[in-house]
Design an enzyme around this catalytic site. Structure first.
Site, PDB file in Angstrom:
ATOM      1  CG  HIS A  34      39.213 -32.018  -1.528  1.00 16.41           C
ATOM      2  ND1 HIS A  34      39.679 -31.898  -2.815  1.00 16.41           N
ATOM      3  CD2 HIS A  34      39.879 -31.083  -0.814  1.00 16.41           C
ATOM      4  CE1 HIS A  34      40.584 -30.947  -2.885  1.00 16.41           C
ATOM      5  NE2 HIS A  34      40.733 -30.425  -1.682  1.00 16.41           N
ATOM      6  CG  ASP A 322      46.243 -30.210  -0.471  1.00 19.77           C
ATOM      7  OD1 ASP A 322      45.625 -29.451   0.305  1.00 19.77           O
ATOM      8  OD2 ASP A 322      46.706 -29.828  -1.569  1.00 19.77           O
TER       9      ASP A 322
END
Length: 398
Positions: A34, A322
């Protein structure tokens, strides 16, 4: 040129031979983090309360306008690569629901990142007219001209063991507890530098700070300093660049341990700790990609109705975190090669896995490369990687 193990060199020669043949792109998997977000949570003494975070609807962990822009730009880069012919004319200019499927975790920031990415890929800008009014978007006053809504699929977060690698998993918890009993992890956690750092941070933060929850403080400080530079030091008088460097180093090492890195060949109670952690965290995603690509390979030589969906599908995107990318990189043993600088992939970092078919032999091939799509500060930096893997064995060329 990075030194390669012998098996990788053999695969490299085979891949070069195939590329010299009649090769065509047949499938792309995209996995991205994101974009820029607000902190997901914070520490007890933090003066930057939830009321400070008005971005993206307000609250913790929300995508900011910067994050929306990052993914719109990434979407344009993907369009340029696969639609505009730089270098491939692979997807149709207009969105085709048979070609494209997008899945996100059930978090606002990943859902909106995917939506922003699709704006970059399929919504026309001023001066562009590839979309068709009445077909791709309504001819209605008030509708953003050229905007094409793309469906983003998800499942309940509690059951998402594909993209949320930190979801509840008793086996992962058990193996991680075993990892902490090893001399490598135990000695690091109990070292004088780490314990002193945790004591100081606990005093500053008004709650227990330990290596396993350090990431919360790391993220909060990083984002607060970015968004409120004028008052950050007054609100956080104990902060120094030297202290931040210590937090960053320890947090990065803990993340490596949690992904099995640095624990290769360490066996506890008959369990290879490093290998097992990497398989638990990244294996489900690799299996999902492999199974879809394997099905694609099978259907390339089968035009029956049962293969219609697979043969039409060309672009499958995962909008995640991540931790998702790092788990994949760790499993494939490219984490330190693929993630720069120290730590996890940056906002809107993207990896592409391209599947190619040699039309002479019907075999499929892959390879790896990466490059940056954006220049600037860490808040706007992005990694844009193209991965072409040969039998999920990587060829590293720099």
């Amino acid at each position: 040129m990075k030194t390669l193990p012998l098996c990788f060199i053999v695969f490299l020669f085979q891949a070069i031979y195939a590329i010299d043949g009649n090769l065509t792109l047949v499938m792309v998997h995209a996995l991205w983090r994101h974009g820029d977000r607000t902190p997901t949570e914070t520490y007890h003494n933090d003066k930057f309360t939830v009321d400070y975070w008005k971005y993206g609807g307000g609250g913790w962990g929300q995508l900011t306008p910067i994050g929306m822009k990052q993914h719109m730009i990434l979407g344009r880069k993907i369009r340029d690569r696969y639609i505009n012919g730089h270098p491939y004319n692979f997807l149709k200019p207009q969105y085709d629901q048979q070609e494209v499927f997008v899945r996100a975790t059930d978090k606002n920031r990943t859902l909106l990142s995917a939506a922003s990415n699709m704006i970059g890929m399929y919504s026309a800008r001023e001066g562009e007219n590839f979309n068709r009014p009445g077909y791709d978007f309504p001819e209605e006053s008030g509708w953003p001209v050229g905007y094409v809504p793309i469906p983003i699929h998800t499942i309940d977060d509690a059951g998402d063991h594909l993209l949320d690698v930190d979801n509840a998993c008793p086996l992962q918890d058990t193996v991680w507890e075993l990892a902490k009993t090893t001399s490598i992890v135990s000695n690091y956690f109990n070292s004088e530098n780490v314990t002193a750092l945790m004591r100081n941070l606990t005093n500053f933060c008004g709650e227990d700070i330990n290596p396993e929850n350090l990431w919360i403080l790391f993220n909060a400080l990083k984002i607060e300093k970015q968004y409120f530079p004028e008052v950050f030091q007054n609100f956080t008088p104990w902060y120094t660049d030297a202290l931040w460097e210590q937090i960053d180093i320890v947090n990065s090492q803990v993340q490596d341990f949690q992904n099995g890195l640095g624990l290769e060949g360490v066996v506890v109670k008959g369990i290879d700790i490093g290998r097992t952690l990497r398989k638990i965290r990244g294996g489900t995603l690799v299996n999902d990609i492999y199974n879809r690509m394997n099905r694609k390979a099978e259907c390339l030589i089968n035009t029956s109705q049962e293969c219609a969906y697979t043969n039409n599908l060309k672009f499958f995107a995962y909008s995640a975190h991540d931790t998702t990318l790092y788990a994949l990189f760790s499993l494939l043993d490219v984490a330190h090669f693929a993630v720069q600088p120290r730590g996890y992939p940056l906002y809107s970092a993207c990896v592409l896995i391209e599947q190619w078919q040699d039309l002479n032999t019907n075999k499929t091939y892959f390879k790896w490369c990466n490059f940056d799509i954006l220049k600037g500060s860490s808040s706007t930096s992005s990694i844009f990687a193209s991965i072409l893997v040969f039998l999920f064995s990587f060829v590293f060329i720099r």
